[in-house]
Design an enzyme around this catalytic site. Structure first.
Site, PDB file in Angstrom:
ATOM      1  N   ASP A 335       0.821  -1.196   0.000  1.00  0.00           N
ATOM      2  CA  ASP A 335       0.000   0.000   0.000  1.00  0.00           C
ATOM      3  C   ASP A 335       0.868   1.264   0.000  1.00  0.00           C
ATOM      4  O   ASP A 335       1.990   1.259   0.504  1.00  0.00           O
ATOM      5  CB  ASP A 335      -0.888  -0.035   1.254  1.00  0.00           C
ATOM      6  N   GLU A 364       1.577  -0.034  -4.937  1.00  0.00           N
ATOM      7  CA  GLU A 364       0.545   0.933  -5.312  1.00  0.00           C
ATOM      8  C   GLU A 364       1.225   2.264  -5.636  1.00  0.00           C
ATOM      9  O   GLU A 364       1.763   2.923  -4.758  1.00  0.00           O
ATOM     10  CB  GLU A 364      -0.460   1.122  -4.174  1.00  0.00           C
TER      11      GLU A 364
END
Length: 619
Positions: A335, A364
């Site tokens: 993330d 990400e």
């Protein structure tokens, strides 16, 4: 008076000398022998443990160093395990005349790191949120001793009760659909209290890096899920967050070191991230812009970890390795990747790449520009520092496909010209086939928004599953789940119908789905099963044609076989004259439309496509 003070000092010294050594826990909770890098950091928690003497008498294990933290309640032990065999070793802590022995396990690895295989472009990832997918064990919905929370399925931002057992009970659903890998949003403990109609059901506010949130299940249940997924040919990708933890993590209540977090004086000098990731790659970036990006907190409830503190990064690196070894995950989704220091993340990636050369991690990287994304991929051609990150997320494709659904494809820029022009930039990527593409996820509006435009959805999915990418689907799209973030993120994270006690519809079965849902499920399932093991898609050459007469064509070919995706990007019926595409169709006279199984006649040299029509032809 002097004598009294002396007696008091002696008495105090005796009390200190006899005070029991307190060791509340050690992280990692155990470790593995036979690693290429034999060093291990043990973080010891316990009141006053910082100043303890430490001894280990175990063959093949030596203490390299002790790091005494600013807080008296933490101690770091760095071990070298190069010659160690599996077994249980005693760690002796001594403070004054008090001693405490703690048993610590060194385990054998199930396999060497090179034998662990990550996800590739042969896979299709199915992304889901455990809290919103299925409640397989209602008994874990209320866990005593956790911070105040409640389950309320009427509230989109509170917990709904989905869990790991619910996922396990539906593994056959995934194989029926035809996906090959499962990506769950984080399953680690998020022991933060509910706010006003909001909670950490999403999992991105970690409070214990070595424990599955008990509302999702146990570490053992997570391992069982992975094992049973593997037995069905499904891989498991774990969502991790290095950028930040949750504000109820013990580290924030009692900071190990003054520099454990970025902006540690947050109560007086809070710095919010700008959410703008461009400064990380901008050659002209100002100091303040860069600082806001990488040192600002994501939100006030998610403290920003300082990855330039080597001990912080060592802890996180080891944690990722521990989960690979302990539950057997097949990949990691990281993330908020660019929000952390790039050099520290590269050190993590290099460590994993060395230990697990065939493993895979996707970062990400949320900027809708291929040049930005490509600069993060391992082997980048931009002259940027090496990241060692094999897979990046294609936010450009996501944005262009979403725009195309609202537009007529013209002769220049609009509609599917946007996708064409984005894929034109694939020369920037060292390995386009290692880029993850998607049309929606838990942070975006669902592709259908608040409608049911099935024709547009089929076009997007046909492209997603046939271009040179690793495709990622979002749970429920196959049964036409929709929603937007207009009010709250929870509206794009609705419960899967049939996953919860009392649901009136069960979309896990054909009998429980509506005719429209079955049509979408069957169409997508046919495409997914055809894609499995299909070397035309995983190894084939890709040729795209500039959208012409509103029609966009992509050809994949391998060893004389072709898979051709044809999309009418207009709201009018269009004819496609095959002479213009002779380099693809050659003398072929018939083809099969993969999702429907219908034969398509090519002999007359013209294909007629209905408005927003889609074909995926193989011949």
């Amino acid at each position: 008076m002097k004598r009294l003070l002396l007696l008091m000092a002696v008495a105090l010294g005796m009390l200190i000398g006899h005070a029991a050594v307190k060791v509340d826990r050690i992280e990692p909770t155990n470790w593995y022998v036979g690693m290429k890098d034999p060093s291990v950091q043990l973080m010891v928690y316990g009141e006053g443990i910082r100043d303890a003497e430490v001894a280990i008498d175990y063959a093949g294990v030596t203490i390299d160093s002790l790091v005494r933290m600013d807080s008296p309640n933490y101690l770091l032990i760095y071990l070298n395990t190069r010659g160690a065999q599996p077994g249980t070793m005693d760690i002796t802590f001594k403070q004054g005349r008090s001693k405490k022995k703690v048993k610590y396990q060194l385990l054998a690895r199930e396999m060497s790191g090179d034998k662990r295989k990550g996800f590739t472009n042969a896979d299709v990832l199915y992304m889901l949120m455990p809290d919103r997918f299925a409640d397989g064990n209602p008994a874990n919905n209320q866990i005593a001793g956790m911070e105040a929370y409640k389950n309320d399925r009427t509230q989109p931002s509170l917990r709904h009760g989905g869990d790991i057992e619910g996922i396990r009970q539906h593994l056959d659903y995934f194989t029926q659909l035809g996906v090959t890998a499962l990506w769950f949003t984080p399953v680690l403990e998020n022991n933060s209290p509910d706010g006003h109609n909001h909670s950490t059901y999403h999992g991105y506010a970690t409070t214990n890096y070595y424990r599955v949130d008990p509302r999702f299940g146990t570490n053992e249940e997570y391992r069982r899920l992975c094992d049973e997924a593997h037995s069905r040919g499904l891989k498991v990708v774990m969502d991790m967050i290095f950028n930040h933890c949750g504000d109820y993590h013990p580290w924030l209540k009692d900071m190990p070191n003054h520099d454990w977090f970025n902006q540690p004086d947050y109560k007086n000098n809070y710095l919010q991230t700008s959410y703008k990731l461009t400064p990380v790659m901008d050659p002209y970036a100002s100091e303040i812009d860069l600082k806001e990006t990488v040192e600002g907190w994501f939100v006030r409830s998610m403290p920003d970890l300082n990855h330039h503190n080597v001990h912080v990064m060592n802890y996180l690196i080891q944690n990722s390795i521990w989960w690979i070894e302990t539950v057997g995950i097949d990949g990691i989704r990281m993330d908020t990747y660019p929000y952390a220091y790039a050099d520290a993340m590269a050190r993590w990636m290099k460590r994993l790449d060395t230990e697990y050369p065939n493993f895979n991690t996707v970062g990400e990287t949320w900027v809708e520009n291929p040049a930005y994304t490509a600069a993060w991929q391992k082997g980048n051609k931009m002259g940027k520092p090496e990241s060692y990150l094999k897979t990046v997320m294609d936010f450009s494709f996501y944005e262009k496909v979403d725009s195309a659904r609202h537009e007529e494809t013209d002769g220049w820029w609009r509609g599917y010209n946007r996708v064409y022009n984005s894929l034109c930039l694939d020369y920037l990527y060292p390995k386009p086939e290692n880029v993850m593409a998607f049309i929606e996820n838990h942070d975006t509006d669902r592709y259908l928004h608040d409608g049911q435009d099935v024709d547009a959805l089929k076009q997007a999915l046909a492209l997603l599953l046939t271009i040179k990418r690793i495709p990622q689907l979002y749970y429920g799209t196959e049964v036409l789940m929709n929603g937007t973030k207009r009010i709250t993120d929870g509206n794009v994270r609705k419960d899967f119908p049939g996953g919860f006690p009392g649901d009136q519809q069960n979309a896990f079965t054909a009998e429980g789905r509506t005719p429209a849902q079955n049509d979408m499920f069957n169409w997508l399932s046919a495409l997914l099963h055809w894609r499995q093991g299909n070397e035309v898609i995983t190894k084939g050459k890709m040729v795209q044609f500039i959208p012409y007469n509103g029609i966009y064509v992509i050809d994949r070919s391998y060893q004389g076989r072709h898979a051709v995706t044809i999309i009418n990007g207009t709201t009018q019926q269009r004819e496609m004259k095959l002479d213009r595409y002779k380099e693809t169709f050659g003398n072929a006279s018939v083809a099969r439309d993969v999702p429907t199984g219908k034969c398509v006649n090519l002999a007359n040299g013209v294909l007629t496509l209905p408005a927003r029509g889609t074909l995926v032809l193989e011949f």
